[in-house]
Design an enzyme around this catalytic site. Structure first.
Site, short mmCIF file in Angstrom:
data_model
loop_
_atom_site.label_atom_id
_atom_site.label_comp_id
_atom_site.label_asym_id
_atom_site.label_seq_id
_atom_site.Cartn_x
_atom_site.Cartn_y
_atom_site.Cartn_z
N HIS A 86 -3.59 -4.86 0.32
CA HIS A 86 -3.02 -5.41 1.55
C HIS A 86 -3.10 -6.93 1.49
O HIS A 86 -3.96 -7.54 2.14
CB HIS A 86 -3.78 -4.89 2.78
CG HIS A 86 -3.48 -3.46 3.09
ND1 HIS A 86 -2.34 -3.08 3.76
CD2 HIS A 86 -4.16 -2.33 2.81
CE1 HIS A 86 -2.33 -1.76 3.89
NE2 HIS A 86 -3.42 -1.28 3.32
N CYS A 120 0.82 -1.21 0.00
CA CYS A 120 0.00 0.00 0.00
C CYS A 120 0.87 1.27 0.00
O CYS A 120 1.40 1.64 -1.02
CB CYS A 120 -0.99 -0.03 1.16
SG CYS A 120 -2.44 0.97 0.83
N GLU A 151 -1.45 -9.07 2.91
CA GLU A 151 -1.24 -9.72 4.22
C GLU A 151 -2.57 -10.14 4.85
O GLU A 151 -2.61 -11.06 5.68
CB GLU A 151 -0.46 -8.80 5.17
CG GLU A 151 -1.19 -7.55 5.66
CD GLU A 151 -1.08 -6.34 4.73
OE1 GLU A 151 -0.77 -6.53 3.54
OE2 GLU A 151 -1.33 -5.20 5.21
N1 GLN Z 1 -1.83 6.69 3.11
C1 GLN Z 1 -2.02 5.98 1.87
C2 GLN Z 1 -3.40 6.22 1.29
O1 GLN Z 1 -4.32 6.58 1.99
C3 GLN Z 1 -1.74 4.52 2.04
C4 GLN Z 1 -2.68 3.84 2.97
C5 GLN Z 1 -2.18 2.51 3.44
O2 GLN Z 1 -1.00 2.21 3.40
N2 GLN Z 1 -3.07 1.68 3.91
O3 GLN Z 1 -3.61 6.04 0.14
#
Ligand code: GLN
Length: 547
Positions: free
Chosen positions: A523, A392, A525
């Site tokens: 994600h 992410c 994970e």
């Molecule tokens: N801060 C980033 C966004 O909002 C990544 C979010 C995250 O890593 N879950 O896009």
């Protein structure tokens, strides 16, 4: 308030103190019943007023676990999915905030026909309705419900009251399990049962008798203390399970079975199940989790570690488990170190310590803290050909680093950090701008499962072995479409895209350039499971082992 007749409920409550593994005990009870061939559902109740877990600080609360549906939940839901080996639904999670919101909305819509609206019966009955709804969905026979918090908290009293009423109406179908803590004070060196006796008394004052006690402690429970607890707590001694600390939580269901817990539960619930427990490949997996011969050293560069004088890794729980599953699967043991991105920012020389690692991972995150440190770490991993995996934010920052240092777009950034950057490589989607303007922060990110199409011949496509995959998301920002051609022209490969081709889901470098440099907007994970480790994690760990 329906729910099929004969559906069984097990309510798990905590005694003495929090943080003693009530979630793992709940997941393990689910697992041992599933191993007996029952169809089991797990449910978590969090007594706080937040409507979901999405607005909470991970350093305080731990990881936010996102379901396929997009609901942002507590990290225990992750353990439940991992132990059961299946996805859970939004009905399997409840907070006080959700309950009160429904009741208040119904009151505003004249749904209570002019009556007083009160905690009892209205709030309690909303809780019962939700528990029964979770039990009704799918073809399950048993629902194990973990009531968050510790007995005696004001906050969870209504949930215990709801559980009491369910038991009162169906006494043969409901059990209460107390997961309690038995301290062994260093000064005495003896295990003390008294706090648990008090916790049981407190539960009695709610009109509830515990049927089973899970005795958590640093040490196993001896026969003498078992007898003492039995007498004082009014619980048969073979209904008291010793649950000492373990090296690996995946041993807990097997340990419970050593005390024949599934047998005890089945008898208490009047359930006849023929045959023995069948844990299938779980036993083999649990053994492997103690570590293979080969060590693989992974550095996680993050920021949600420090709380006061302590270091907590709970914010990255699923990431850690996903790494461990893949390492175990490959016959290795992962040694994970927490590397604070803020330190690289203060002293860029420090980033060189990454040279000692087999792999570097930058997990998800929000906001400005440690960002430049993470970008330095990514640059170091890229230039020194250290396997890198970005999750992410870790993918977004990998793209920013590439734009700055390879494409040559100095000051490239994500607009999350610098709205006025000349090169907004990562930018917010138009519909998100509207939400932020209205301070609509809760449950409003790109959340939950989205499909992704993979490009042939890439690391991602080979790892997954499929063309279309689904992963869970939780973010507001995306790779800016205006820069895609330029990034691709400079060698970055977007190997995964949304089916309409607009959203960049996976970025990677060709194998000819770097052994493993890959970031995913999702994600993954959250979908790694004990018996089915996640293919991208496995590919990353494999590359790390080959370093
Ligand atoms: N801060 C980033 C966004 O909002 C990544 C979010 C995250 O890593 N879950 O896009």
């Amino acid at each position: 308030m329906s729910a099929r007749a004969g559906h069984k409920y097990i309510f798990v409550v905590g005694g003495v103190m929090s943080g003693v593994g009530k979630g793992i005990a709940t997941a393990s009870i689910g697992k041992i019943l599933a191993a007996r061939g029952l169809s089991v559902n797990l449910m978590k109740i969090d007594p706080y007023l937040n409507v979901d877990a999405g607005t909470m600080n991970p350093t305080e609360h731990g990881e936010v676990f996102v379901l396929d549906s997009g609901l942002e939940t507590d990290q225990d839901m992750g353990n439940y999915e991992r132990f059961l080996g299946r996805d859970l639904g939004p009905e399997d999670y409840m907070t006080s905030g959700m309950v009160y919101r429904s009741v208040i909305e119904r009151e505003r819509n004249l749904g209570y026909e002019g009556k007083f609206v009160e905690a009892i019966p209205h709030v309690r009955d909303e809780i019962i309705t939700r528990i029964k709804r979770a039990a009704d969905i799918g073809d399950t026979q048993v629902t194990v419900v973990e009531i968050g918090g510790t007995i005696g908290d004001f906050q969870n009293a209504l949930f215990i009251e709801a559980a009491r009423v369910i038991k009162m109406k169906n006494p043969a179908d409901v059990l209460f399990v107390m997961v309690s803590y038995l301290p062994v004070p260093g000064t005495i060196g003896e295990m003390k049962t008294r706090p648990t006796q008090h916790a049981i008394r407190e539960l009695n004052s709610y009109g509830v008798q515990a049927d089973i006690i899970v005795a958590r402690s640093t040490h196993p429970l001896d026969q003498k203390r078992k007898e003492k607890l039995a007498i004082w707590c009014n619980v048969e001694s073979d209904h008291i399970v010793s649950a000492p600390d373990v090296d690996s939580i995946y041993d807990v269901p097997l340990n419970f079975e050593r005390d024949k817990l599934s047998e005890t539960i089945l008898r208490a619930l009047h359930l006849e199940v023929p045959g023995e427990s069948d844990f299938g490949e779980w036993k083999d997996f649990a053994k492997k989790m103690h570590g293979g011969a080969r060590e693989v050293k992974i550095g996680i560069v993050g920021k949600y570690f420090d709380t006061g004088d302590f270091v907590l890794s709970d914010a990255y729980l699923s990431v850690i488990e996903a790494i461990k599953f893949s390492a175990a699967h490959l016959g290795a043991k992962a040694k994970i170190d927490w590397l604070n991105a803020k330190h690289y920012q203060q002293d860029p020389e420090k980033v060189k310590e990454l040279g000692d690692y087999d792999g570097v991972l930058v997990p998800g995150g929000f906001g400005e803290t440690g960002i430049e440190g993470k970008i330095l770490a990514i640059q170091f991993a890229r230039e020194n050909k250290i396997p890198y995996f970005g999750l992410c934010y870790g993918m977004q920052l990998m793209t920013v680093e590439y734009a700055r240092n390879v494409v040559g777009l100095k000051d490239a950034n994500t607009t999350e950090i610098n709205e006025n950057t000349p090169h907004p490589i990562i930018a917010i989607l138009p519909e998100q701008i509207e939400k932020l303007k209205n301070k609509n922060y809760g449950g409003s990110m790109r959340l939950g499962a989205y499909p992704c199409l993979l490009t042939d011949g890439t690391i991602a496509r080979d790892a997954y072995g499929e063309v279309e995959v689904s992963e869970r998301h939780r973010h507001r920002y995306e790779v800016n479409p205006d820069y895609i051609a330029q990034l691709e022209g400079a060698g970055l490969v977007f190997s995964g895209k949304s089916p309409d081709g607009h959203l960049m889901e996976i970025a990677e470098l060709p194998r000819s350039v770097h052994p493993f440099m890959l970031g995913t907007q999702a994600h993954p994970e959250l979908k790694a499971r004990p018996l089915t480790p996640h293919p991208l994690f496995t590919a990353f760990i494999k590359a790390a082992m080959e370093k």
